[in-house]
Design a protein around this motif. Structure first.
Motif, PDB file in Angstrom:
ATOM      1  N   LYS A   1       0.827  -1.203   0.000  1.00  0.00           N
ATOM      2  CA  LYS A   1       0.000   0.000   0.000  1.00  0.00           C
ATOM      3  C   LYS A   1       0.866   1.259   0.000  1.00  0.00           C
ATOM      4  N   ILE A   2       0.244   2.351  -0.414  1.00  0.00           N
ATOM      5  CA  ILE A   2       0.840   3.676  -0.283  1.00  0.00           C
ATOM      6  C   ILE A   2       0.084   4.420   0.816  1.00  0.00           C
TER       7      ILE A   2
ATOM      8  N   SER B   1       4.266  10.328   0.372  1.00  0.00           N
ATOM      9  CA  SER B   1       3.608   9.028   0.235  1.00  0.00           C
ATOM     10  C   SER B   1       4.579   7.915   0.603  1.00  0.00           C
ATOM     11  N   THR B   2       4.221   7.135   1.618  1.00  0.00           N
ATOM     12  CA  THR B   2       5.093   6.071   2.118  1.00  0.00           C
ATOM     13  C   THR B   2       4.653   4.709   1.594  1.00  0.00           C
TER      14      THR B   2
ATOM     15  N   ALA C   1       6.641  -3.889   6.579  1.00  0.00           N
ATOM     16  CA  ALA C   1       7.948  -3.452   6.081  1.00  0.00           C
ATOM     17  C   ALA C   1       7.762  -2.107   5.373  1.00  0.00           C
ATOM     18  N   VAL C   2       8.564  -1.140   5.765  1.00  0.00           N
ATOM     19  CA  VAL C   2       8.378   0.252   5.320  1.00  0.00           C
ATOM     20  C   VAL C   2       9.579   0.719   4.496  1.00  0.00           C
ATOM     21  N   ASP C   3       9.318   1.449   3.416  1.00  0.00           N
ATOM     22  CA  ASP C   3      10.380   2.161   2.694  1.00  0.00           C
ATOM     23  C   ASP C   3      10.576   3.518   3.366  1.00  0.00           C
TER      24      ASP C   3
ATOM     25  N   ILE D   1       1.282   5.868   9.654  1.00  0.00           N
ATOM     26  CA  ILE D   1       1.183   4.538   9.030  1.00  0.00           C
ATOM     27  C   ILE D   1       0.254   3.661   9.856  1.00  0.00           C
ATOM     28  N   GLY D   2       0.455   3.682  11.185  1.00  0.00           N
ATOM     29  CA  GLY D   2      -0.401   2.891  12.065  1.00  0.00           C
ATOM     30  C   GLY D   2      -1.864   3.284  11.946  1.00  0.00           C
TER      31      GLY D   2
END
Length: 347
Positions: free
Chosen positions: A69-70, A78-79, A121-123, A155-156
């Motif tokens: 997802k973004i 945008s993550t 997992a995050v960029d 994000i959470g």
């Protein structure tokens, strides 16, 4: 004290020299690209990187229990995230090291953790993944520990997470994890796992700084990819202590990703990694049960000092012989996943 001031001065000088090297690298790289004015994520280098990234992401996170997802943010951009497992399980966010992306976790830690935890997992912002900083400007990435926490909590919120979020960081990701845990939003975070941390429990070694300077300059000025690859091998082999591991033996698809990442952009860091004072480490460990995972042959920091500081602060320590900074390639690779899962499951 005088010794403490001297230590901090050395760290500051080392980071300043590194910053100068990165700036020189930018300038020289810009000259070689004939004045290209491409924004973040624009240009042939990024296009090549994303072609490789998307293929690997589909392989790693394409199963039915993963969702890519973004996560939009009016403040940071945008993550890109890859969330795997049951969303009702305890959440764990994975933060990668500098000059990489969430792809370091996909075929390593995620398959095991996602059986027991909601694993995300995050960029990271400003690095060579698919996270796009606001306006294409990486200076809009989190600049303070409060903003790191805000970014992670956005994000959470997007994922409707209501439980405390445990954080697993690798290298620079360990520093980001510690910053979030020390923020005023600390209560929203759970346990911490610091893998081969950049700073946090010990200063960054000057010998490593000198080598990263050499690598940065080589990638900017050497005329052929073959010559650059030799310097990369020299640098990454220095970061390993496993006699059975060499950078040149990396799987072809990951070697391709490494090369494409280096060619796409120089990572942009808004928040410099720092070594925490003893009392701050103790506070962090008191509020967040913390595990340090480190190889005895670590080169980014002094492993002996890191382990001593961690133990004094009440942090659990998992120390591996014949291992350096590249835990994802060296012999602890498989064992450490079980150690992390057990730690996160305790109490």
């Amino acid at each position: 004290s005088f010794l403490f001031s001297l230590k901090e001065m050395k760290i500051g000088v080392a980071l300043s020299v590194l910053l100068i090297a990165v700036i020189i690298g930018y300038v020289l790289k810009g000259q070689r690209q004939a004045g290209s004015k491409a924004k973040w994520h624009e240009g042939p280098g990024w296009n090549r990187l994303f072609a490789i990234y998307d293929k690997l992401a589909k392989e790693q996170f394409g199963s039915t229990d993963c969702r890519s997802k973004i996560v939009p943010s009016d403040k940071f951009g945008s993550t890109q995230i890859h969330a795997c497992g049951n969303s009702s399980d305890a959440p764990v966010v994975l933060l990668h090291g500098m000059a990489s992306s969430s792809l370091i976790w996909g075929d390593w830690v995620v398959p095991t953790l996602s059986k027991h935890f909601y694993t995300i997992a995050v960029d990271s912002c400003g690095d060579t993944g698919r996270t796009y900083p606001l306006g294409g400007d990486p200076s809009n990435c989190p600049k303070t520990r409060e903003e790191v926490a805000e970014w992670l909590l956005e994000i959470g919120a997007h994922l409707s997470i209501s439980k405390p979020i445990s954080l697993v960081g690798y290298s620079y990701g360990s520093f980001l994890a510690s910053e979030a845990a020390l923020s005023s939003q600390s209560k929203y975070f759970g346990k911490l796992v610091l893998m081969a941390p950049a700073a946090v429990v010990a200063p960054i070694e000057s010998a490593w700084v000198l080598r990263i300077i050499a690598l940065s300059l080589a990638q900017a000025i050497l005329p052929t990819k073959g010559m650059i690859q030799k310097v990369r091998t020299w640098f990454f082999d220095y970061m390993t202590a496993d006699p059975n591991v060499s950078f040149k033996d990396m799987k072809p698809e990951y070697m391709e990703l490494r090369q494409a990442s280096d060619e796409a952009a120089v990572p942009h860091i808004e928040l410099e990694p720092t070594c925490l004072d003893d009392d701050v480490l103790e506070e962090m460990a008191r509020n967040h049960p913390t595990l340090l995972v480190i190889g005895e042959g670590e080169t980014v920091t002094n492993a002996t000092l890191a382990a001593e500081n961690a133990k004094k602060a009440g942090i659990q320590v998992q120390l591996y012989e014949n291992s350096g900074h590249l835990l994802l390639m060296e012999h602890p690779r498989e064992h450490v996943v079980g150690v992390i899962a057990e730690f996160l499951s305790e109490g």
